[in-house]
Design an enzyme around this catalytic site. Structure first.
Site, mmCIF file in Angstrom:
data_model
loop_
_atom_site.group_PDB
_atom_site.id
_atom_site.type_symbol
_atom_site.label_atom_id
_atom_site.label_comp_id
_atom_site.label_asym_id
_atom_site.label_seq_id
_atom_site.Cartn_x
_atom_site.Cartn_y
_atom_site.Cartn_z
ATOM 1 N N TYR A 34 41.912 41.150 40.687
ATOM 2 C CA TYR A 34 42.092 39.700 40.504
ATOM 3 C C TYR A 34 40.767 38.969 40.708
ATOM 4 C CZ TYR A 34 43.287 34.914 41.855
ATOM 5 O OH TYR A 34 43.322 33.539 41.974
ATOM 6 N N HIS A 35 40.035 39.385 41.727
ATOM 7 C CA HIS A 35 38.744 38.769 42.030
ATOM 8 C C HIS A 35 37.756 38.992 40.883
ATOM 9 C CE1 HIS A 35 35.366 37.400 44.469
ATOM 10 N NE2 HIS A 35 34.728 38.520 44.177
#
Length: 261
Positions: free
Chosen positions: A138-139
């Site tokens: 996600y990052h």
């Protein structure tokens, strides 16, 4: 305070770089789509197969990103210090010269472009069959999208975002390189790195708020949609990294969970 300028930094044409990003920033969605496909397809492919060691390639990969991040942190850090000491904190937040300054313009562009090859981190996790956290992929996706989206508009706050990220990545990739080489790293080093990441996210939220506040009354160029996306991004990071810190270093301290990867 004088900052030494190197020829390749001074001669870098940021106008062409900004123009290219304005015309092509949406390609970041293609990179992220391909990345997500490879992540989940790769996990499916490795299911039932032996993990790959890949120690030497991982050392080289992490070391190269560590060197890049260290140099980027030094160059943008010196320029940030120059702005702080000559014009003050408010100007360091609102200043757009990070995108065009003779010292920082090259590193600003290198920073946003580097978010694409950094996606390769995940392939080592998949091929070595390590635990893949939601936080990790996600990052990677959101940083790539936001970096390219923001660079094209040269929004205020970018200098702080770049400098902090370079600094944290210098620590993080150095740590990864040493561990991949098979050397023992004291556990407090991992704690410090995660704490630095949490501080980065808290400062990112602070800078984003200040840009919103000052763009109402001062020359602090940004856009409301950028403020919204930056706020959501940094808030989600702050929550996720704080949760990771608790699960890895506080809850596990009493032996309630296994050692974090």
């Amino acid at each position: 305070m004088n900052v030494t300028e190197y020829d390749f930094e001074r001669q870098f044409d940021e106008r062409k770089a900004i123009q290219w990003m304005q015309e092509n920033w949406s390609q970041s969605f293609m990179f992220c789509g391909l990345y997500a496909t490879l992540v989940f397809a790769g996990r499916h492919f490795m299911r039932g197969r032996q993990k790959l060691e890949l120690r030497r390639p991982l050392v080289l990969w992490s070391l190269s990103l560590a060197v890049f991040s260290v140099i980027g942190a030094v160059r943008t850090g010196w320029y940030m210090l120059h702005i702080l000491t000559t014009h003050g904190f408010k100007q360091s937040v609102c200043d757009q010269s990070f995108y065009s300054g003779p010292v920082s313009k090259f590193w600003a562009y290198a920073f946003v472009l580097s978010k694409a090859p950094e996606l390769g981190d995940t392939m080592f996790i998949i091929l070595r069959k390590q635990r893949l956290l939601f936080l990790h992929w996600y990052h990677h996706i959101t940083v790539l999208l936001y970096s390219w989206y923001s660079y094209k508009d040269q929004v205020a706050g970018g200098g702080w975002f770049m400098t902090m990220n370079f600094l944290v990545h210098a620590l993080m990739y150095s740590y990864y390189a040493v561990r991949a080489a098979g050397l023992h790293v004291p556990r407090p080093c991992a704690v410090v790195i995660t704490a630095a990441q949490i501080m980065q996210m808290a400062m990112g939220l602070t800078v984003t708020y200040l840009v919103y506040r000052w763009m109402q009354v001062d020359h602090c160029p940004s856009y409301l949609d950028n403020i919204v996306w930056a706020s959501l991004m940094y808030l989600s990071y702050l929550l996720l990294f704080s949760s990771f810190f608790y699960e890895s270093y506080l809850r596990c301290k009493s032996g309630k969970c296994s050692k974090a990867d």
